[in-house]
Design a protein around this motif. Structure first.
Motif, short mmCIF file in Angstrom:
data_model
loop_
_atom_site.label_atom_id
_atom_site.label_comp_id
_atom_site.label_asym_id
_atom_site.label_seq_id
_atom_site.Cartn_x
_atom_site.Cartn_y
_atom_site.Cartn_z
N LEU A 29 34.80 23.44 42.10
CA LEU A 29 34.00 23.98 43.11
C LEU A 29 34.45 25.20 43.74
CD1 LEU A 29 32.73 21.02 45.19
CD2 LEU A 29 31.33 22.49 43.43
N ASP A 30 33.64 26.17 43.97
CA ASP A 30 34.05 27.56 44.93
C ASP A 30 34.15 27.19 46.24
OD1 ASP A 30 33.99 29.88 46.26
OD2 ASP A 30 32.91 30.93 44.59
N PRO A 31 35.35 27.19 46.69
CA PRO A 31 35.60 27.06 48.11
C PRO A 31 34.81 27.74 49.33
CG PRO A 31 37.67 27.25 47.03
CD PRO A 31 36.76 27.89 46.01
N LEU A 32 34.37 28.72 48.84
CA LEU A 32 33.24 29.39 49.73
C LEU A 32 31.95 29.51 49.69
CD1 LEU A 32 35.62 33.04 49.72
CD2 LEU A 32 35.87 30.95 51.40
N LYS A 33 31.42 28.68 48.60
CA LYS A 33 29.90 28.45 48.10
C LYS A 33 29.70 27.20 47.97
CE LYS A 33 29.78 33.21 46.15
NZ LYS A 33 29.66 34.13 45.08
N ASP A 34 28.77 26.47 48.79
CA ASP A 34 28.36 25.12 48.80
C ASP A 34 27.68 24.91 47.32
OD1 ASP A 34 28.21 22.46 49.65
OD2 ASP A 34 26.05 22.98 50.09
N GLY A 35 28.14 23.93 46.71
CA GLY A 35 27.54 23.41 45.53
C GLY A 35 27.49 24.46 44.48
N VAL A 36 28.58 25.24 44.25
CA VAL A 36 28.67 26.41 43.21
C VAL A 36 30.01 26.10 42.59
CG1 VAL A 36 28.82 28.76 42.61
CG2 VAL A 36 27.36 28.01 44.30
N THR A 37 29.87 26.00 41.08
CA THR A 37 31.18 25.94 40.37
C THR A 37 31.58 27.50 40.05
OG1 THR A 37 30.78 23.68 39.10
CG2 THR A 37 32.11 25.18 38.00
N ASN A 38 32.93 27.54 40.16
CA ASN A 38 33.58 28.90 39.75
C ASN A 38 34.85 28.76 39.08
OD1 ASN A 38 34.66 31.43 39.68
ND2 ASN A 38 34.27 31.93 41.67
N THR A 39 35.05 28.65 37.76
CA THR A 39 36.29 28.27 37.12
C THR A 39 37.18 29.32 37.27
OG1 THR A 39 35.47 29.24 35.17
CG2 THR A 39 35.33 26.89 35.53
N GLY A 40 36.81 30.62 37.59
CA GLY A 40 37.77 31.66 38.01
C GLY A 40 38.21 31.97 39.25
N TYR A 41 37.70 31.26 40.34
CA TYR A 41 37.96 31.76 41.70
C TYR A 41 39.42 31.90 42.18
CZ TYR A 41 38.37 31.40 46.73
OH TYR A 41 38.66 31.44 48.26
N TRP A 42 40.33 31.07 41.76
CA TRP A 42 41.68 31.17 41.88
C TRP A 42 42.50 32.33 41.33
CZ3 TRP A 42 42.41 28.66 46.27
CH2 TRP A 42 41.59 27.41 46.50
N GLN A 43 41.85 33.03 40.52
CA GLN A 43 42.60 34.09 39.78
C GLN A 43 42.17 35.41 40.41
OE1 GLN A 43 40.92 34.71 35.57
NE2 GLN A 43 40.17 32.85 35.78
N ASN A 44 41.11 35.46 41.18
CA ASN A 44 40.57 36.85 41.85
C ASN A 44 40.91 37.07 43.29
OD1 ASN A 44 38.96 38.09 39.47
ND2 ASN A 44 38.50 35.64 39.49
N ASP A 45 41.10 38.22 43.59
CA ASP A 45 40.93 38.91 44.81
C ASP A 45 41.99 38.11 45.67
OD1 ASP A 45 38.83 40.56 44.19
OD2 ASP A 45 37.48 38.99 44.51
N GLN A 46 43.09 37.92 45.39
CA GLN A 46 44.18 37.38 46.43
C GLN A 46 45.03 38.44 46.84
OE1 GLN A 46 43.79 34.03 46.72
NE2 GLN A 46 42.29 33.77 45.03
N SER A 47 45.63 38.16 47.99
CA SER A 47 46.34 39.36 48.54
C SER A 47 47.66 39.51 48.20
CB SER A 47 46.32 38.98 50.16
OG SER A 47 47.31 37.63 50.51
N TYR A 48 48.42 38.59 47.43
CA TYR A 48 49.57 38.58 47.21
C TYR A 48 49.94 39.65 45.99
CZ TYR A 48 47.61 35.68 43.41
OH TYR A 48 46.76 35.14 42.23
N HIS A 49 48.91 40.37 45.54
CA HIS A 49 49.31 41.53 44.63
C HIS A 49 49.93 42.67 45.45
CE1 HIS A 49 47.81 39.83 40.91
NE2 HIS A 49 46.57 39.27 41.64
N SER A 50 49.69 42.83 46.79
CA SER A 50 50.46 43.99 47.41
C SER A 50 51.93 43.68 47.65
CB SER A 50 50.13 44.42 48.71
OG SER A 50 49.95 42.83 49.33
N GLU A 51 52.33 42.52 47.20
CA GLU A 51 53.58 42.12 47.49
C GLU A 51 54.59 42.13 45.99
OE1 GLU A 51 57.04 41.77 48.18
OE2 GLU A 51 56.27 41.22 49.84
N MET A 52 55.12 43.20 45.77
CA MET A 52 56.04 43.27 44.25
C MET A 52 57.54 42.37 44.09
SD MET A 52 53.53 44.75 43.20
CE MET A 52 53.98 45.16 41.47
N ASP A 53 57.77 41.89 45.16
CA ASP A 53 59.08 41.11 45.10
C ASP A 53 58.71 39.80 44.64
OD1 ASP A 53 62.11 40.48 45.96
OD2 ASP A 53 60.97 39.15 46.87
#
Length: 337
Positions: free
Chosen positions: A172-196
């Motif tokens: 389930l997509d945590p931000l959209k009620d009743g919607v499946t999103n198998t790719g949610y956890w691989q997108n648009d995360q803030s950690y990519h600005s941290e290179m260590d």
């Protein structure tokens, strides 16, 4: 000493030399995809599996260790690529399905391999592996215990609770009620600005792994999924723990898979059970997304090759008769790092 000679302790401990071989394995798969030797979708799937695989439970070698170590030889002998790649693909599929104890059950990663691989795909491969090791070894993250594709960590979830139930499913997509999103956890995360890699590991755990794993366990432990497991166990006259047992026989087949086959043979009606248990209640919408860049080169590809005594400009080509060979491409801007 030959740069490709590996100390067994490096493999068991997923060390730097293992990381270099992983980098070459990724490089080889991307070359195969660029030449059309394999479908992009299959290439992405296997890249995500090997990129998410750290240490294996119970002291076993990492699942893909032997294949990863063979990658430099495949780079230099591309005619062996397809059989090598298919071996990787089949090994991952078998391990993922190891907990499937009932017809219609799916093998679910508690933390998706796509999200784990994506969390470090913009790092040099040694930093990526350092990040995985930090997550696997730091006691502060001991609750994050579903990393990679290991039979002990696969969750057997019926299809409806895995993907389709609008009220509760593992994707389930945590931000959209009743919607499946198998790719949610691989997108648009803030950690990519941290290179260590050590500091990034902490962000990945908090932003992606802990909440994702909690959702996965909730879907596995949902009343509908657990009732289905109980019905199947009762049909075989065994306990639910015995039904889901992933210990292997002499041929490497899990007891869970043996149970699935026994249920099939007895005519167990998984679809009928699903209707009786109302697993066909309101279906979720589908808004699956996917991260970009899976087939792009990592930073530091040439350095990884150099550490293993290989040229940074090695490429593959196919002649008119379909024969594959490796060659050194001069002044290739794609390989400048």
């Amino acid at each position: 000493m030959d740069a490709r000679r590996i100390d067994l302790s490096d493999i068991i401990n997923v060390g730097g030399s293992y990381a270099d071989h992983l980098g070459i394995a990724e490089d080889v798969i991307k070359q195969g995809a660029r030449l059309g030797l394999i479908d992009d979708s299959k290439a992405k799937r296997v890249l995500r599996m090997i990129g998410a695989q750290g240490e294996s439970p119970n002291g076993r070698l990492p699942l893909f260790a032997a294949d990863i170590l063979a990658a430099p030889a495949i780079m230099e002998n591309p005619q062996e690529f397809k059989s090598w790649f298919n071996g990787l693909d089949n090994k991952g599929t078998k391990e993922q399905q190891a907990a499937n104890a009932v017809p219609g059950m799916h093998g679910h990663h508690g933390n998706s391999v796509s999200s784990i691989a994506a969390s470090g795909q913009d790092l040099p491969v040694r930093d990526h592996v350092m990040m995985l090791n930090e997550i696997n070894r730091n006691p502060e993250y001991s609750d994050v215990d579903m990393m990679g594709t290991n039979r002990e960590n696969m969750l057997g979830i019926f299809e409806q609770e895995h993907l389709r139930d609008a009220q509760m499913n593992a994707h389930l997509d945590p931000l959209k009620d009743g919607v499946t999103n198998t790719g949610y956890w691989q997108n648009d995360q803030s950690y990519h600005s941290e290179m260590d890699p050590i500091r990034r590991a902490a962000l990945v755990v908090d932003e992606t792994l802990r909440p994702q794993q909690a959702l996965s366990k909730a879907a596995f432990n949902s009343p509908l999924n657990q009732e289905g497991i109980q019905v199947a166990a009762d049909d075989l006259g065994i306990t639910t723990d015995e039904l889901l047992d992933v210990s292997t026989n002499s041929k490497g087949k899990t007891q869970a898979n043996e149970n699935r086959d026994a249920l099939k043979k007895s005519g167990f009606d998984a679809k009928g059970m699903g209707k009786v248990l109302h697993m066909d209640r309101r279906s979720a919408g589908n808004n699956t997304t996917s991260n970009a860049g899976v087939l792009d080169d990592r930073p530091g590809v040439a350095d990884t090759r150099a550490r293993l005594g290989m040229s940074g400009n090695m490429e593959w080509r196919e002649d008119a008769q379909g024969f594959l060979s490796s060659y050194l491409a001069s002044n290739n801007p794609r390989r400048r790092r």
